[in-house]
Enzyme design. Structure first.
Site, PDB file in Angstrom:
ATOM      1  N   LYS A 108      44.471  48.089  35.488  1.00 22.56           N
ATOM      2  CA  LYS A 108      44.439  47.183  34.207  1.00 22.56           C
ATOM      3  C   LYS A 108      43.080  46.125  34.015  1.00 22.56           C
ATOM      4  O   LYS A 108      42.574  45.946  33.191  1.00 22.56           O
ATOM      5  CB  LYS A 108      45.622  46.660  33.825  1.00 22.56           C
ATOM      6  CG  LYS A 108      46.575  47.846  33.373  1.00 22.56           C
ATOM      7  CD  LYS A 108      47.919  47.059  32.694  1.00 22.56           C
ATOM      8  CE  LYS A 108      49.076  48.025  32.097  1.00 22.56           C
ATOM      9  NZ  LYS A 108      50.286  47.580  31.722  1.00 22.56           N
ATOM     10  N   ARG A 109      43.052  45.652  35.380  1.00 18.70           N
ATOM     11  CA  ARG A 109      41.886  44.605  35.634  1.00 18.70           C
ATOM     12  C   ARG A 109      40.629  45.181  35.173  1.00 18.70           C
ATOM     13  O   ARG A 109      39.761  44.489  34.931  1.00 18.70           O
ATOM     14  CB  ARG A 109      42.227  44.186  36.976  1.00 18.70           C
ATOM     15  CG  ARG A 109      41.186  43.187  37.723  1.00 18.70           C
ATOM     16  CD  ARG A 109      41.443  42.742  39.116  1.00 18.70           C
ATOM     17  NE  ARG A 109      41.496  43.820  39.983  1.00 18.70           N
ATOM     18  CZ  ARG A 109      40.613  44.359  40.703  1.00 18.70           C
ATOM     19  NH1 ARG A 109      39.410  43.705  40.499  1.00 18.70           N
ATOM     20  NH2 ARG A 109      40.824  45.520  41.630  1.00 18.70           N
TER      21      ARG A 109
END
Length: 477
Positions: free
Chosen positions: A243-244
């Site tokens: 997600k980063r």
């Protein structure tokens, strides 16, 4: 006669349409459109515990937003379970499959033994040739494929090249569970065959499935589709996408203000190349797309590149299209509903008039909305921290002195407003910037905006003079 191309996108509805799924759908769609074929949509909802209607809706919505349509009705895998069982029974009847009565304890012992001995084959085939009369009473069996034990299973993959598995390393895998439910492996093959799929384009995490599925095709005497296993998307540092890095749902990119056209262009270049070309219209993508041009290495997701591309698409879009895109976006962002409610015909025309100056700097629709905030602001407008520094008593006095000159401007046009402000600055013995910057902050509440004389015209004479008075009235206060 060559068989028409039929591809499919087959997501599992256990969550949103993630960015990798969006790219897979796009590649299938482009390939089908390039060769005048069809792309079908199948929702693989056999995992009843994790499949949700909300996830199905999110997948369909994400595809529509990306501009990816499909042919025919959506197929739901779970609804075809009876057909999957029928094929398992057919394989049983032809001696290509068998009933296995191994207990969970036996299977655990087999797995542990295989691990100890360093074998990839976990099931030892103990029920493969056993007489069914040996079956223990009251035990519901699974049905396993009687996989070939010698030779090789080969997939001539359009991306990975020829991939070979030694059959003595492959298990007799389960086709039908003891509760009568088909496994994913069986369901996929039956559905792809029945839907007439000619090309399977999917992530390379399915490459090993390609070997097992090929064995089912061959056991049924069916033609194996062409396979193309595309590398997964990695983060900028080469690690698995998180997600980063950008492993988000397609809906998240919409909410961040990316245009669907820019997103399509960005996704098509994640792992596929056509010379040095970076910018593609949809028509150009369709005309150029082919499977051999997909690289074997994982593509790297790069937010900066996506932003830059999106900025290009914003600048190239018509002003009217951008206003429409903003209106479509508002329901999907925080505070968007309130902005939507204030979007009067007058405000829409102001936004349209301001768009040439706004779109030059913006990289996302969110930035566009943010920089257009002064259009939506109600009097007296607030000043941000930088604007408060600019709006000194001296600046307010300048605005107070300028007001009568601006009130006299007729007609209210950028050229005449500029001429008036320049003449005032000269008369006051100050540089143009010393007047323009307080003017900007009084009108927009910020120190950056589109051209200040354009802002005056977009806001209109009444609103502009009202905002200037609000600040001028505080002079000496």
């Amino acid at each position: 006669m060559t068989q028409p191309v039929v591809t499919r996108f087959a997501p599992s509805p256990t969550g949103f349409l993630h960015i990798g799924g969006g790219r897979t759908a796009l590649f299938n769609w482009l390939y089908a459109r390039r060769f005048g074929g069809k792309m079908l949509l199948r929702i693989e909802d056999t995992d009843r515990e994790r499949s949700t209607d909300a996830a199905i809706a999110a997948i369909l919505d994400g595809m529509k937003w990306l501009g990816i349509d499909w042919d025919g009705d959506t197929v739901y895998q779970f609804a075809r379970a009876a057909r999957h069982r029928e094929v398992a029974e057919q394989l049983l009847a032809t001696g290509k499959a068998y009933r296995c009565y191994a207990s969970p304890e036996e299977l655990t012992a087999m797995r542990e033994a295989a691990r100890r001995e360093g074998r990839s084959k976990l099931y030892d085939g103990r029920w493969r040739d056993r007489d069914p009369s040996d079956a223990p009473a009251g035990v519901k069996p699974v049905i396993r494929l009687k996989a070939p034990q010698t030779g090789e299973t080969i997939v001539d993959d359009q991306v990975q090249g020829r991939v070979t598995w030694q059959n003595d390393n492959l298990d007799d895998f389960v086709l039908l569970r003891s509760d009568g439910n088909p496994t994913y492996m069986l369901a996929v093959v039956v559905d792809d065959h029945d839907m007439g799929i000619t090309h399977i384009i999917r992530g390379d995490d399915h490459l090993n499935n390609g070997a097992r599925q090929t064995q089912i095709y061959e056991a049924m005497g069916w033609k194996v589709p062409v396979m193309a296993h595309i590398p997964l998307i990695h983060g900028p540092d080469g690690s698995k996408l998180s997600k980063r890095h950008g492993a988000l749902g397609v809906d998240a990119y919409r909410a961040m203000g990316y245009l669907p056209s820019a997103m399509r262009n960005y996704l098509v270049r994640l792992g596929w190349a056509h010379g040095d070309q970076e910018i593609f219209s949809t028509e150009e993508m369709i005309a150029a797309f082919d499977l051999p041009q997909i690289g074997r290495s994982p593509a790297r997701f790069d937010f900066a590149k996506l932003e830059s591309l999106n900025g290009h698409y914003i600048r190239q879009s018509s002003d009217a299209d951008l206003v429409m895109e903003i209106e479509k976006l508002l329901p999907h962002i925080a505070g968007g509903a309130e902005l939507s409610a204030t979007m009067t015909p007058e405000l829409r025309s102001r936004l349209l008039a301001a768009m040439p100056g706004l779109k030059e700097r913006a990289k996302t629709l969110i930035e566009l909305i943010d920089s257009a905030g002064f259009l939506f602001a109600e009097r007296p407008i607030g000043l941000d921290d930088k604007a408060k520094v600019v709006m000194t008593d001296e600046a307010r006095e300048l605005l107070k002195a300028l007001l009568p000159d601006l009130e006299a401007v007729e007609p209210w046009a950028a050229a005449s407003a500029e001429q008036t402000v320049r003449a005032f600055a000269e008369r006051a013995g100050v540089k143009l910037g010393a007047v323009a910057q307080p003017l900007r902050t009084a009108l927009t509440g910020r120190v950056t905006s589109p051209g200040i004389f354009d802002v005056l015209i977009v806001l209109g004479k009444t609103e502009s003079l009202g905002r200037l008075r609000d600040q001028a009235d505080k002079a000496g206060g």
